[in-house]
Design an enzyme around this catalytic site. Structure first.
Site, PDB file in Angstrom:
ATOM      1  N   SER A 121      -9.516  -1.679  -0.246  1.00  0.00           N
ATOM      2  CA  SER A 121     -10.007  -1.454  -1.489  1.00  0.00           C
ATOM      3  C   SER A 121     -10.492  -2.956  -2.245  1.00  0.00           C
ATOM      4  O   SER A 121     -10.028  -4.125  -1.772  1.00  0.00           O
ATOM      5  CB  SER A 121      -8.783  -0.975  -2.203  1.00  0.00           C
ATOM      6  OG  SER A 121      -8.848  -0.940  -3.552  1.00  0.00           O
ATOM      7  N   TYR A 166      -0.150  -0.384  -4.965  1.00  0.00           N
ATOM      8  CA  TYR A 166      -1.294  -0.319  -4.190  1.00  0.00           C
ATOM      9  C   TYR A 166      -1.780  -1.561  -3.994  1.00  0.00           C
ATOM     10  O   TYR A 166      -2.358  -1.578  -2.680  1.00  0.00           O
ATOM     11  CB  TYR A 166      -2.031   0.636  -5.339  1.00  0.00           C
ATOM     12  CG  TYR A 166      -3.373   1.040  -4.516  1.00  0.00           C
ATOM     13  CD1 TYR A 166      -3.691   1.951  -3.804  1.00  0.00           C
ATOM     14  CD2 TYR A 166      -4.493   0.332  -4.931  1.00  0.00           C
ATOM     15  CE1 TYR A 166      -5.040   2.447  -3.368  1.00  0.00           C
ATOM     16  CE2 TYR A 166      -5.976   0.631  -4.625  1.00  0.00           C
ATOM     17  CZ  TYR A 166      -5.913   1.711  -3.764  1.00  0.00           C
ATOM     18  OH  TYR A 166      -7.134   2.022  -3.299  1.00  0.00           O
TER      19      TYR A 166
END
Length: 264
Positions: free
Chosen positions: A147, A160
């Site tokens: 990500s 996250y």
């Protein structure tokens, strides 16, 4: 050599979390290029069956297996069944993941651990048991879906970001240990994409929509199909000497500091 560099016809690809969204888009990209797709999900068997039918309607050879990527015993049994019923896994895309948008001060430890378990620990579990067959055959491709939060922080997504930052380094360490077995391990870092999940915030006038368009040099949200090329490249012979690399598909976000909101 030409197009044969990117030929993945007949390869078997397991894509975790591929019943919808970016996982499905990457799986379809591989499928339309001739790979047999193993669809994975953990929500319900009917949802997996529905996804399999969608793939088959598009002429893709696909099979579905329900298992929790964070539970090692389920992973071991699923891999055994896949390799017995379909064949050896040539390509693994660790895509399954979750995000909990909770400020760190308000986040329960149990929530933090759940995100890390699914986004970081599960790619380790699945890769560990898939790579054994790859090592025995002396070839294989593993792609971890990282990500932009593997590189940047953002308010409200601390767990996250911690997991995806860890996944970037896990990718590099997998490559370090397994490259000698002719197994290439790389990552893809998606930017912001137009999916059903992002539809509510992509409407004109929504502050986040304006932020993303202004922050992205390409001045738009990505199309999920834009990930297919990266997935095919990292799954094919074209990437045989690419290892431990994170390929960001983000419209240029990570290349720039951004611009003022009033600048064209």
């Amino acid at each position: 050599m030409g197009s044969s560099l990117f030929d993945i016809k007949g390869k078997i690809a397991l894509v975790t979390g591929s019943t919808h969204g970016l996982g499905m888009a990457m799986a379809k990209g591989l499928g339309h290029s001739g790979a047999t797709i193993i669809i994975n999900g953990n929500s319900s068997q009917p949802k997996i069956d529905e996804a399999v039918m969608e793939f088959k309607k598009e002429g893709i050879k696909a099979f579905g297996y329900k298992f929790n990527v964070a539970i090692e015993s389920e992973v071991i049994e699923a891999i055994r069944k896949i390799e017995s019923e379909v064949g050896p896994i040539d390509i693994l895309i660790n895509n399954a993941g979750i995000i909990k948008r909770i400020p760190l001060l308000e986040m329960e430890v149990s929530d933090f651990k759940e995100v890390v378990d699914i986004d970081l620990v599960s790619p380790f579990i699945v890769s560990k048991h898939v790579v054994k067959g790859m090592i025995a055959r002396h070839q294989g491709k593993i792609i971890n879906i990282c990500s932009m939060m593997s590189e940047l922080g953002r308010n409200g997504v601390g767990a996250y970001a911690a997991a995806k930052g860890g996944l970037k380094m896990l990718t590099k360490n997998m490559a370090t240990e397994w490259a000698k077995h002719n197994v290439q391990v790389n990552g893809i870092g998606p930017g912001y994409f137009a999916t059903t999940q992002t539809a509510p915030i992509r409407v004109d006038g929504h502050p986040f929509n304006e932020f993303i368009i202004n922050r992205t040099p390409a001045a738009k949200w990505g199309n999920p199909d834009d990930l297919s090329g990266a997935a095919i490249f990292l799954s094919s012979k074209a990437s045989d000497f690419v290892n431990g690399h994170i390929l960001y598909v983000d419209g240029g976000i990570l290349a720039t500091i951004g611009k003022p909101s009033n600048e064209n």
